[in-house]
Design a protein around this motif. Structure first.
Motif, short mmCIF file in Angstrom:
data_model
loop_
_atom_site.label_atom_id
_atom_site.label_comp_id
_atom_site.label_asym_id
_atom_site.label_seq_id
_atom_site.Cartn_x
_atom_site.Cartn_y
_atom_site.Cartn_z
N LYS A 82 0.84 4.10 -2.81
CA LYS A 82 0.66 5.50 -2.43
C LYS A 82 1.69 6.39 -3.11
O LYS A 82 1.42 7.53 -3.46
N ASN A 83 2.89 5.84 -3.33
CA ASN A 83 3.96 6.59 -3.99
C ASN A 83 3.86 6.55 -5.51
O ASN A 83 4.74 7.07 -6.21
N GLN A 104 0.83 -1.21 0.00
CA GLN A 104 0.00 0.00 0.00
C GLN A 104 0.86 1.26 0.00
O GLN A 104 0.52 2.26 -0.63
N ARG A 128 -7.72 -0.09 -3.34
CA ARG A 128 -7.65 1.36 -3.49
C ARG A 128 -8.65 1.88 -4.52
O ARG A 128 -8.79 3.09 -4.68
#
Length: 452
Positions: free
Chosen positions: A343-344, A339, A385
């Motif tokens: 996110k990056n 995750q 996500r």
């Protein structure tokens, strides 16, 4: 040279030059090294056309041109002529006997000089004193590898390696979208991770394309820099050359390991293997690719048989390190670590491609290479996500009566733009695409029924 997904599209030499303004192309074709490099990038058939036209002093009639090939309309010949036209290397002119083809005059002169000799030296006529401490090929190879890995480590590890990368190089990585700011830290992006999956020559060529895009903003001449790059590709490994008027450009090339310069005041430099070979990006990937070092088990344990800091840092982008030995790292792929990678901006497909590209030879014997339980779970974590999808809409409220709400609601349903509604509370949300039609209909309805 090939392209990659995730925001990285690597143009080859032809694709890059054909997009340049005509005036820039004309200046480039005045440099013999550029002409020779461009000639080598052409297909074999296109090269044959150029060689047949190179020493002809007058336009070659189009009728004669069609006799040079068994089938002038087949794909190979059409692709060859398309290459030459897109680069403006030949053009159709009106001659005494009708239309004919000639080579670009600057390109013709430059290629003739490159192939037959003559003209001035590419590096000027200044004679240097012999280097008292000449550098070996082994030294230059180690230097080039170390400097380039410093750049890659900065991309992966951020500001912990900032002392090894100049502000100019860091800013270029930022401007090119391969890293981005997250608070006070530099973090690799999806495009940056895809960049790391490329072979080294393609990485360098892509980086130099981004550098060339910034030439004007840093006060350098694009034509001069590009011609100098082509000169480097024809240099001799282990031989030193005068810097001349390229001091600033050489300084930047030195920072990424394309040239070695003992100190910034030295009047000479050594091209490294990276500078000589990167124009052949993608041509010899088998020689470039190193043996895989990663083993992934069904329990999500990941084993990295390496002591290279860059390799270790790459694996740590999407896994949690557990144990470290001299040449062996044990990690664990967890939901949290994946995750964080997502996110990056790193995509699961990129992680899977990375694991397969660097898989240990023992893993390559399995089909599929990675355990399906691992790849399936990785994609499931990515799907987490995507549970919520947002879309812009417009809220209609404060209707004076149920009848008003009903007429607008029915119209919006008929044109298919209702996103959400609450009948008891007279609330209606329509998408932006249908908002204009609903608004127009509501105004017309009120006007026809005498409402203000």
């Amino acid at each position: 040279m090939g392209g990659g997904g995730g925001g990285v599209k690597v143009r080859n030499i032809r694709e890059y030059i054909q997009k340049l303004p005509h005036a820039t192309q004309d200046r480039l074709y005045s440099h013999p090294a550029t002409c020779l490099a461009l000639f080598r990038s052409l297909s074999e058939t296109a090269q044959q056309y150029v060689m047949r036209l190179l020493f002809v002093g007058q336009p070659v009639p189009l009728d004669s041109l069609t006799t040079w090939a068994v089938n002038a309309r087949d794909k190979v010949n059409l692709d060859a002529t398309k290459q030459l036209k897109s680069l403006r290397l030949w053009s159709v002119v009106q001659g005494e006997g009708g239309e004919g083809v000639i080579l670009h005059p600057n390109f013709k002169k430059g290629l003739t000089t490159a192939m037959c000799g003559g003209g001035v030296s590419w590096y000027g006529t200044h004679q240097l004193e012999p280097d008292k401490k000449p550098k070996t090929v082994e030294f230059l190879d180690n230097y080039a590898k170390e400097r380039w890995e410093c750049l890659l480590q900065f991309m992966v590890q951020g500001d912990s390696n900032s002392d090894k990368v100049s502000p100019d190089i860091a800013n270029l990585l930022l401007q090119s979208g391969m890293i981005h700011r997250q608070g006070n830290e530099h973090v690799i992006t999806s495009a940056g991770f895809q960049f790391l999956l490329l072979d080294t020559p393609t990485q360098i060529w892509y980086f130099m394309l981004k550098y060339l895009d910034q030439c004007d903003s840093i006060g350098l001449n694009l034509t001069t820099c590009l011609a100098f790059i082509f000169q480097l590709s024809f240099s001799t490994l282990g031989k030193c050359y005068p810097i001349g008027s390229h001091a600033t450009f050489v300084m930047h090339l030195r920072q990424i390991g394309l040239v070695y310069q003992r100190k910034h005041t030295s009047p000479w430099f050594y091209p490294t293997r990276h500078a000589i070979n990167f124009l052949s990006a993608g041509a010899n990937k088998a020689a470039e690719k190193k043996e895989g070092y990663i083993v992934v088990e069904t329990n999500f344990r990941i084993y990295s048989y390496t002591s290279n800091e860059l390799d270790i840092a790459l694996v740590a982008l999407f896994s949690e390190p557990l144990h470290r030995f001299d040449n062996f790292i044990v990690g664990h792929i967890t939901r949290e670590s994946v995750q964080m990678a997502l996110k990056n901006g790193i995509q699961i497909k990129q992680i899977v491609d990375f694991l397969e590209t660097h898989a240990h030879p023992q893993m390559l014997k399995s089909k599929p290479i990675l355990p399906p339980t691992v790849t399936d779970q990785l994609f499931l974590w990515e799907m987490e996500r995507s549970r919520l999808v947002t879309d812009d809409g417009v809220l209609y409220s404060q209707f004076l009566s149920d009848a008003d709400f009903k007429i607008v609601h029915e119209y919006a349903q008929n044109i298919g733009c209702v996103m959400w509604s609450n009948v008891p509370k007279r609330l209606l949300v329509v998408n932006k695409k249908g908002h204009g039609d609903v608004k127009k209909y509501w105004k017309t309805y009120k006007k026809e029924h005498g409402e203000s």
